[in-house]
Design a protein around this motif. Sequence first.
Motif, PDB file in Angstrom:
ATOM      1  N   ASN A   1       0.822  -1.212   0.000  1.00  0.00           N
ATOM      2  CA  ASN A   1       0.000   0.000   0.000  1.00  0.00           C
ATOM      3  C   ASN A   1       0.855   1.260   0.000  1.00  0.00           C
ATOM      4  O   ASN A   1       0.469   2.261  -0.612  1.00  0.00           O
ATOM      5  CB  ASN A   1      -0.990   0.001   1.161  1.00  0.00           C
ATOM      6  CG  ASN A   1      -0.348  -0.033   2.522  1.00  0.00           C
ATOM      7  OD1 ASN A   1       0.726  -0.610   2.704  1.00  0.00           O
ATOM      8  ND2 ASN A   1      -1.005   0.568   3.501  1.00  0.00           N
TER       9      ASN A   1
ATOM     10  N   ALA B   1      -6.917   2.671   2.082  1.00  0.00           N
ATOM     11  CA  ALA B   1      -5.807   1.757   2.363  1.00  0.00           C
ATOM     12  C   ALA B   1      -4.484   2.378   1.950  1.00  0.00           C
ATOM     13  O   ALA B   1      -3.436   2.076   2.532  1.00  0.00           O
ATOM     14  CB  ALA B   1      -6.010   0.435   1.628  1.00  0.00           C
TER      15      ALA B   1
ATOM     16  N   LEU C   1      -1.653   0.192   9.161  1.00  0.00           N
ATOM     17  CA  LEU C   1      -2.008  -1.225   9.013  1.00  0.00           C
ATOM     18  C   LEU C   1      -1.529  -2.000  10.242  1.00  0.00           C
ATOM     19  O   LEU C   1      -0.423  -2.524  10.287  1.00  0.00           O
ATOM     20  CB  LEU C   1      -1.383  -1.787   7.738  1.00  0.00           C
ATOM     21  CG  LEU C   1      -1.638  -3.266   7.399  1.00  0.00           C
ATOM     22  CD1 LEU C   1      -3.094  -3.648   7.556  1.00  0.00           C
ATOM     23  CD2 LEU C   1      -1.141  -3.572   5.999  1.00  0.00           C
TER      24      LEU C   1
ATOM     25  N   GLN D   1      -4.434 -14.087   4.646  1.00  0.00           N
ATOM     26  CA  GLN D   1      -4.816 -12.742   5.091  1.00  0.00           C
ATOM     27  C   GLN D   1      -3.639 -12.005   5.731  1.00  0.00           C
ATOM     28  O   GLN D   1      -3.826 -11.037   6.461  1.00  0.00           O
ATOM     29  CB  GLN D   1      -5.977 -12.825   6.081  1.00  0.00           C
ATOM     30  CG  GLN D   1      -7.235 -13.446   5.523  1.00  0.00           C
ATOM     31  CD  GLN D   1      -8.359 -13.523   6.552  1.00  0.00           C
ATOM     32  OE1 GLN D   1      -8.342 -12.825   7.568  1.00  0.00           O
ATOM     33  NE2 GLN D   1      -9.348 -14.352   6.286  1.00  0.00           N
TER      34      GLN D   1
ATOM     35  N   SER E   1      -3.191  -8.145   4.881  1.00  0.00           N
ATOM     36  CA  SER E   1      -4.201  -7.232   5.433  1.00  0.00           C
ATOM     37  C   SER E   1      -4.252  -7.295   6.948  1.00  0.00           C
ATOM     38  O   SER E   1      -5.158  -6.711   7.556  1.00  0.00           O
ATOM     39  CB  SER E   1      -5.582  -7.566   4.862  1.00  0.00           C
ATOM     40  OG  SER E   1      -6.042  -8.828   5.351  1.00  0.00           O
TER      41      SER E   1
ATOM     42  N   ARG F   1      -7.606  -9.040   7.824  1.00  0.00           N
ATOM     43  CA  ARG F   1      -8.771  -8.205   7.511  1.00  0.00           C
ATOM     44  C   ARG F   1      -8.986  -7.140   8.583  1.00  0.00           C
ATOM     45  O   ARG F   1     -10.109  -6.916   9.045  1.00  0.00           O
ATOM     46  CB  ARG F   1     -10.025  -9.067   7.348  1.00  0.00           C
ATOM     47  CG  ARG F   1      -9.852 -10.285   6.424  1.00  0.00           C
ATOM     48  CD  ARG F   1     -10.030  -9.914   4.978  1.00  0.00           C
ATOM     49  NE  ARG F   1      -9.705 -11.013   4.078  1.00  0.00           N
ATOM     50  CZ  ARG F   1     -10.574 -11.948   3.683  1.00  0.00           C
ATOM     51  NH1 ARG F   1     -11.793 -11.952   4.177  1.00  0.00           N
ATOM     52  NH2 ARG F   1     -10.195 -12.870   2.817  1.00  0.00           N
TER      53      ARG F   1
ATOM     54  N   TYR G   1      -7.951  -2.926   4.365  1.00  0.00           N
ATOM     55  CA  TYR G   1      -6.752  -3.353   3.640  1.00  0.00           C
ATOM     56  C   TYR G   1      -6.909  -4.705   2.952  1.00  0.00           C
ATOM     57  O   TYR G   1      -5.914  -5.304   2.542  1.00  0.00           O
ATOM     58  CB  TYR G   1      -5.569  -3.406   4.616  1.00  0.00           C
ATOM     59  CG  TYR G   1      -5.266  -2.075   5.271  1.00  0.00           C
ATOM     60  CD1 TYR G   1      -4.515  -1.107   4.620  1.00  0.00           C
ATOM     61  CD2 TYR G   1      -5.747  -1.785   6.542  1.00  0.00           C
ATOM     62  CE1 TYR G   1      -4.237   0.118   5.215  1.00  0.00           C
ATOM     63  CE2 TYR G   1      -5.477  -0.561   7.159  1.00  0.00           C
ATOM     64  CZ  TYR G   1      -4.727   0.380   6.485  1.00  0.00           C
ATOM     65  OH  TYR G   1      -4.460   1.587   7.078  1.00  0.00           O
ATOM     66  N   ASN G   2      -8.142  -5.191   2.799  1.00  0.00           N
ATOM     67  CA  ASN G   2      -8.359  -6.533   2.246  1.00  0.00           C
ATOM     68  C   ASN G   2      -7.734  -6.717   0.870  1.00  0.00           C
ATOM     69  O   ASN G   2      -7.241  -7.804   0.546  1.00  0.00           O
ATOM     70  CB  ASN G   2      -9.850  -6.838   2.166  1.00  0.00           C
ATOM     71  CG  ASN G   2     -10.466  -7.085   3.535  1.00  0.00           C
ATOM     72  OD1 ASN G   2      -9.808  -6.943   4.557  1.00  0.00           O
ATOM     73  ND2 ASN G   2     -11.737  -7.430   3.565  1.00  0.00           N
TER      74      ASN G   2
ATOM     75  N   ASP H   1      -4.374  -8.480   0.108  1.00  0.00           N
ATOM     76  CA  ASP H   1      -4.237  -9.934   0.075  1.00  0.00           C
ATOM     77  C   ASP H   1      -4.452 -10.517  -1.316  1.00  0.00           C
ATOM     78  O   ASP H   1      -4.201 -11.704  -1.533  1.00  0.00           O
ATOM     79  CB  ASP H   1      -5.249 -10.586   1.030  1.00  0.00           C
ATOM     80  CG  ASP H   1      -4.930 -10.342   2.495  1.00  0.00           C
ATOM     81  OD1 ASP H   1      -3.751 -10.390   2.856  1.00  0.00           O
ATOM     82  OD2 ASP H   1      -5.877 -10.098   3.270  1.00  0.00           O
TER      83      ASP H   1
END
Length: 363
Positions: free
Chosen positions: A45, A78, A85, A102, A105, A108, A114-115, A118
Motif C-alpha cells: 500500500n 488503504a 495497518l 490474510q 491485510s 482483515r 486493507y483486504n 491480500d
Amino acid sequence: MPSALSRNLLLRALAVLAAAIVAVTAAWAVPAQAHGNIQDPPSRNFRCWERWGGEFQNPAMATEDPMCWQAWQADPNAMWNWNGLFREGVAGNHQGAIPDGQLCSAGRSNSGRYNALDTVGNWHAENVSNDFTAHVFDQASHGADYIRVYVTKQGYDPVTQPLGWGNLELVKEIGDTPASQWDQVAGGVALDIPVSAPGRTGRHVVYTIWQASHLDQSYYWCSDVNFGGVVNPTPTATATSSPSPRPSATVSPTSSPAPSPTGGAEGCSVTYSTASTWSGGYQGDVKVTAGSAAIKGWRVTWTLPSGQAISQSWNATVTTSGTTATATNAAYNGALNAGASTSFGFIAGGTPGAITPSCTATI
C-alpha cells in the motif's frame, strides 16, 4: 461483630474503591496512535500510494499497474492511510490472530480497509539482492519491542499463490530498540535493518512485523521483491532521505485557475475529518464536492489552530500564511461535474482542533 452501619460504610468504601480502579484501568486502556511502514522495499500500500497518490484517478493505472488499480478501487483509504495497518491485543500470537491468506491485510484488520492487499496477482516487485536493507519508518517515534523480517521460501510464487505462514522463513529479528536509537529523519525516526536471504531467486514476498513499544500494537507489511534483478544503486528510501510520502504530481498554484469567490450550492462545498492522530501530529482528510453546476477549479481555506504547522500534503497544493492554510486543486482534480467529489489530505504537527474549511470555485 461489626454493626449494620459499619458494614454499610465498608461496602460503600469498597464500591468507591472499585469504581476508582475501573476508571484508572479505562484511562490506561485508551489506545495511543502509532504510525509507520516499511518504505524499502516498499509495502504494497505504501508503494501504491507513493506511485499513484498524486494521480490516483489516472486511468493508465489500470493497465500499467493493475494490482494497485484494484486496491485503489477497493478502498482508497488503504493507501491514504499507508501508515495504519496494525492490530491491537495480539499478545505476540501473530499466527493465531492472522489466518493464512490474510497476512498482507493483518487478518482483515481495520474493518476490511486493507483486504485488497491480500489479492493474489502480479504486484510490482522491487529488485533486490540477497543481502538487502529493510528501511522502516516510525512516524510517531515509538520505537520497537522487536521487528521480525520474513522472506518466502524458494519455490513459492506470489503471482499465483496466497501467502501463508508456512511459506515464510524468519531471516532477521532485532529486539528492544527505543526510538532514541533510530535515525532522526523528517517526520519521525527511521531504522535500517540489514537482511540476508540466501538461496532466493526470482519473485518473493518480504513480510515484516513491527511490534511498537508503546502498547500491544503490531504492524504487518507485505513487500514484493525480485531477487536477482537489476538493483537500483540509489534507492529512493534511505535513512538520510525524507521518509515522508512523495506525491508524484505536485503542481504549482499557477497551474490551476484562480477560483472566483463563489461557493455553496452553485460553487463547491467541503467537509473535513481527522483521519488519524499520534503524539505530536495528525492526518486531516478534506472532501470537496461541486455544487449544482460543473466547476473548473477550487480553493479551500481554513484557520490552523494555534501552534500547528503543515508538513506535507497530497492531491492539492497547500500553502500557509500565518494561521491561514490554503489548498488549491491539482491539475488533474480541479474540474468536477455537478455533484462530483474529490479529496486531498495533509499531515500537520500539533493537536487537531476544530477545523471549519470553506470552499470557493471557478465556474
